[in-house]
Design a protein around this motif. Structure first.
Motif, PDB file in Angstrom:
ATOM      1  N   SER A 223       1.160  16.930  10.142  1.00 41.34           N
ATOM      2  CA  SER A 223       0.544  16.101  11.175  1.00 41.34           C
ATOM      3  C   SER A 223      -0.784  15.523  10.684  1.00 41.34           C
ATOM      4  CB  SER A 223       0.321  16.938  12.430  1.00 41.34           C
ATOM      5  OG  SER A 223      -0.320  16.175  13.418  1.00 41.34           O
ATOM      6  N   GLU A 224      -1.617  16.372  10.107  1.00 48.62           N
ATOM      7  CA  GLU A 224      -2.909  15.913   9.571  1.00 48.62           C
ATOM      8  C   GLU A 224      -2.717  14.933   8.413  1.00 48.62           C
ATOM      9  OE1 GLU A 224      -6.158  16.411  10.521  1.00 48.62           O
ATOM     10  OE2 GLU A 224      -5.230  17.259  12.308  1.00 48.62           O
ATOM     11  N   ALA A 225      -1.768  15.213   7.557  1.00 51.81           N
ATOM     12  CA  ALA A 225      -1.499  14.328   6.416  1.00 51.81           C
ATOM     13  C   ALA A 225      -1.026  12.961   6.902  1.00 51.81           C
ATOM     14  CB  ALA A 225      -0.467  14.962   5.486  1.00 51.81           C
ATOM     15  N   GLN A 226      -0.194  12.955   7.923  1.00 49.19           N
ATOM     16  CA  GLN A 226       0.303  11.675   8.455  1.00 49.19           C
ATOM     17  C   GLN A 226      -0.815  10.867   9.097  1.00 49.19           C
ATOM     18  OE1 GLN A 226       3.516  10.681   7.794  1.00 49.19           O
ATOM     19  NE2 GLN A 226       2.685   8.728   8.446  1.00 49.19           N
ATOM     20  N   VAL A 227      -1.728  11.541   9.791  1.00 45.78           N
ATOM     21  CA  VAL A 227      -2.882  10.859  10.384  1.00 45.78           C
ATOM     22  C   VAL A 227      -3.739  10.237   9.279  1.00 45.78           C
ATOM     23  CG1 VAL A 227      -5.081  11.224  11.611  1.00 45.78           C
ATOM     24  CG2 VAL A 227      -2.960  12.193  12.515  1.00 45.78           C
ATOM     25  N   ALA A 228      -4.004  11.003   8.229  1.00 42.72           N
ATOM     26  CA  ALA A 228      -4.803  10.492   7.104  1.00 42.72           C
ATOM     27  C   ALA A 228      -4.108   9.304   6.446  1.00 42.72           C
ATOM     28  CB  ALA A 228      -5.047  11.602   6.082  1.00 42.72           C
ATOM     29  N   ALA A 229      -2.806   9.396   6.275  1.00 39.34           N
ATOM     30  CA  ALA A 229      -2.046   8.306   5.655  1.00 39.34           C
ATOM     31  C   ALA A 229      -2.123   7.044   6.509  1.00 39.34           C
ATOM     32  CB  ALA A 229      -0.598   8.735   5.456  1.00 39.34           C
ATOM     33  N   THR A 230      -1.926   7.196   7.807  1.00 40.61           N
ATOM     34  CA  THR A 230      -1.966   6.040   8.710  1.00 40.61           C
ATOM     35  C   THR A 230      -3.333   5.375   8.687  1.00 40.61           C
ATOM     36  OG1 THR A 230      -0.283   7.021  10.143  1.00 40.61           O
ATOM     37  CG2 THR A 230      -1.685   5.321  11.129  1.00 40.61           C
ATOM     38  N   GLN A 231      -4.393   6.173   8.730  1.00 43.04           N
ATOM     39  CA  GLN A 231      -5.753   5.619   8.692  1.00 43.04           C
ATOM     40  C   GLN A 231      -6.017   4.896   7.365  1.00 43.04           C
ATOM     41  OE1 GLN A 231      -8.107   9.116   9.490  1.00 43.04           O
ATOM     42  NE2 GLN A 231      -8.036   8.807  11.712  1.00 43.04           N
ATOM     43  N   SER A 232      -5.572   5.495   6.273  1.00 42.81           N
ATOM     44  CA  SER A 232      -5.797   4.908   4.947  1.00 42.81           C
ATOM     45  C   SER A 232      -5.058   3.588   4.792  1.00 42.81           C
ATOM     46  CB  SER A 232      -5.348   5.885   3.864  1.00 42.81           C
ATOM     47  OG  SER A 232      -6.095   7.072   3.926  1.00 42.81           O
ATOM     48  N   LEU A 233      -3.811   3.560   5.232  1.00 40.99           N
ATOM     49  CA  LEU A 233      -3.026   2.324   5.121  1.00 40.99           C
ATOM     50  C   LEU A 233      -3.522   1.262   6.098  1.00 40.99           C
ATOM     51  CD1 LEU A 233       0.506   3.880   4.586  1.00 40.99           C
ATOM     52  CD2 LEU A 233      -0.875   2.653   2.880  1.00 40.99           C
ATOM     53  N   ASP A 234      -3.992   1.676   7.268  1.00 42.14           N
ATOM     54  CA  ASP A 234      -4.573   0.717   8.217  1.00 42.14           C
ATOM     55  C   ASP A 234      -5.825   0.067   7.650  1.00 42.14           C
ATOM     56  OD1 ASP A 234      -2.593   0.961  10.113  1.00 42.14           O
ATOM     57  OD2 ASP A 234      -3.738   2.310  11.417  1.00 42.14           O
ATOM     58  N   ASP A 235      -6.594   0.828   6.877  1.00 42.66           N
ATOM     59  CA  ASP A 235      -7.785   0.278   6.225  1.00 42.66           C
ATOM     60  C   ASP A 235      -7.379  -0.853   5.276  1.00 42.66           C
ATOM     61  OD1 ASP A 235     -10.645   0.284   5.425  1.00 42.66           O
ATOM     62  OD2 ASP A 235      -9.819   0.980   3.513  1.00 42.66           O
ATOM     63  N   ILE A 236      -6.356  -0.631   4.476  1.00 43.16           N
ATOM     64  CA  ILE A 236      -5.887  -1.676   3.554  1.00 43.16           C
ATOM     65  C   ILE A 236      -5.337  -2.861   4.346  1.00 43.16           C
ATOM     66  CG2 ILE A 236      -4.278  -2.278   1.716  1.00 43.16           C
ATOM     67  CD1 ILE A 236      -4.373   0.623   0.792  1.00 43.16           C
ATOM     68  N   ARG A 237      -4.597  -2.572   5.410  1.00 49.95           N
ATOM     69  CA  ARG A 237      -4.039  -3.646   6.245  1.00 49.95           C
ATOM     70  C   ARG A 237      -5.159  -4.546   6.770  1.00 49.95           C
ATOM     71  NH1 ARG A 237       0.656  -3.164   8.237  1.00 49.95           N
ATOM     72  NH2 ARG A 237       0.553  -0.900   8.441  1.00 49.95           N
ATOM     73  N   GLN A 238      -6.246  -3.950   7.253  1.00 56.52           N
ATOM     74  CA  GLN A 238      -7.365  -4.733   7.777  1.00 56.52           C
ATOM     75  C   GLN A 238      -8.017  -5.593   6.694  1.00 56.52           C
ATOM     76  OE1 GLN A 238      -9.993  -1.979   9.783  1.00 56.52           O
ATOM     77  NE2 GLN A 238      -8.402  -1.378  11.240  1.00 56.52           N
TER      78      GLN A 238
ATOM     79  N   GLY B 239       0.838  -1.197   0.000  1.00 57.16           N
ATOM     80  CA  GLY B 239       0.000   0.000   0.000  1.00 57.16           C
ATOM     81  C   GLY B 239       0.871   1.244   0.000  1.00 57.16           C
ATOM     82  N   VAL B 240       0.398   2.280  -0.672  1.00 56.16           N
ATOM     83  CA  VAL B 240       1.136   3.543  -0.664  1.00 56.16           C
ATOM     84  C   VAL B 240       0.161   4.713  -0.553  1.00 56.16           C
ATOM     85  CG1 VAL B 240       1.261   3.799  -3.191  1.00 56.16           C
ATOM     86  CG2 VAL B 240       2.977   4.909  -1.737  1.00 56.16           C
ATOM     87  N   TYR B 241       0.535   5.661   0.284  1.00 57.58           N
ATOM     88  CA  TYR B 241      -0.192   6.921   0.431  1.00 57.58           C
ATOM     89  C   TYR B 241       0.790   8.022   0.086  1.00 57.58           C
ATOM     90  CZ  TYR B 241      -3.300  10.456   2.450  1.00 57.58           C
ATOM     91  OH  TYR B 241      -4.131  11.528   2.631  1.00 57.58           O
ATOM     92  N   VAL B 242       0.449   8.847  -0.889  1.00 54.37           N
ATOM     93  CA  VAL B 242       1.339   9.916  -1.328  1.00 54.37           C
ATOM     94  C   VAL B 242       0.863  11.242  -0.734  1.00 54.37           C
ATOM     95  CG1 VAL B 242       2.347  11.121  -3.296  1.00 54.37           C
ATOM     96  CG2 VAL B 242       1.810   8.675  -3.486  1.00 54.37           C
TER      97      VAL B 242
END
Length: 145
Positions: free
Chosen positions: A60-75, A35-38
């Protein structure tokens, strides 16, 4: 046939659909999902304290969004028993970041969502999916809404 499938995400429901499709495909092929978040860099000009504060808040906000997005794919991958690895990168041009990641990770397929914008909307907003399709050196599978 496929060993590493790249799934770019922006955290949207369409990106989630693409992740589900990719994970199902990965399960059949015994492949791994990358997974990649740009993150688009903040246009920091380096003048004044407000700019530095704005930069930190944006990142900070971008990193939070990236973490949530990648966690969704991980799940999605965990639910299907598929191996997952994700990364957040910073690039001025999103599609270039996607293609660089595909190359660096040795991906042999890119699966991504597309909103299917047409006409003026596509001209003004552009299409990351279209640019990935145009420039990719590996097959690209587009999941439409």
């Amino acid at each position: 046939m496929f060993k590493k499938i790249l799934v770019p995400t922006d955290g949207s429901p369409l990106a989630h659909q693409a992740a589900e499709f990719a994970a199902d495909l990965a399960k059949v092929h015994g492949a791994q999902i990358i997974g990649v978040y740009v993150i688009d860099p903040f246009p920091y000009i380096g003048i004044g304290d407000a700019s530095a504060i704005g930069l930190q808040a944006y990142l900070s906000e971008a990193q939070v969004a990236a973490t949530q997005s990648l966690d969704d794919i991980r799940q999605v991958c965990v639910a299907r028993g598929v191996t997952f690895d994700g990364d957040t990168i910073e690039r001025n041009v999103t599609y270039e970041g996607i293609l660089e990641t595909a190359s660096a990770e040795g991906c042999d397929l890119i699966v991504m969502g597309s909103h299917g914008r047409k006409g003026i909307e596509a001209l003004v907003l552009g299409s990351v999916a279209q640019k990935v399709l145009t420039h990719a050196k590996v097959p690209v599978l587009i999941v439409k809404s």
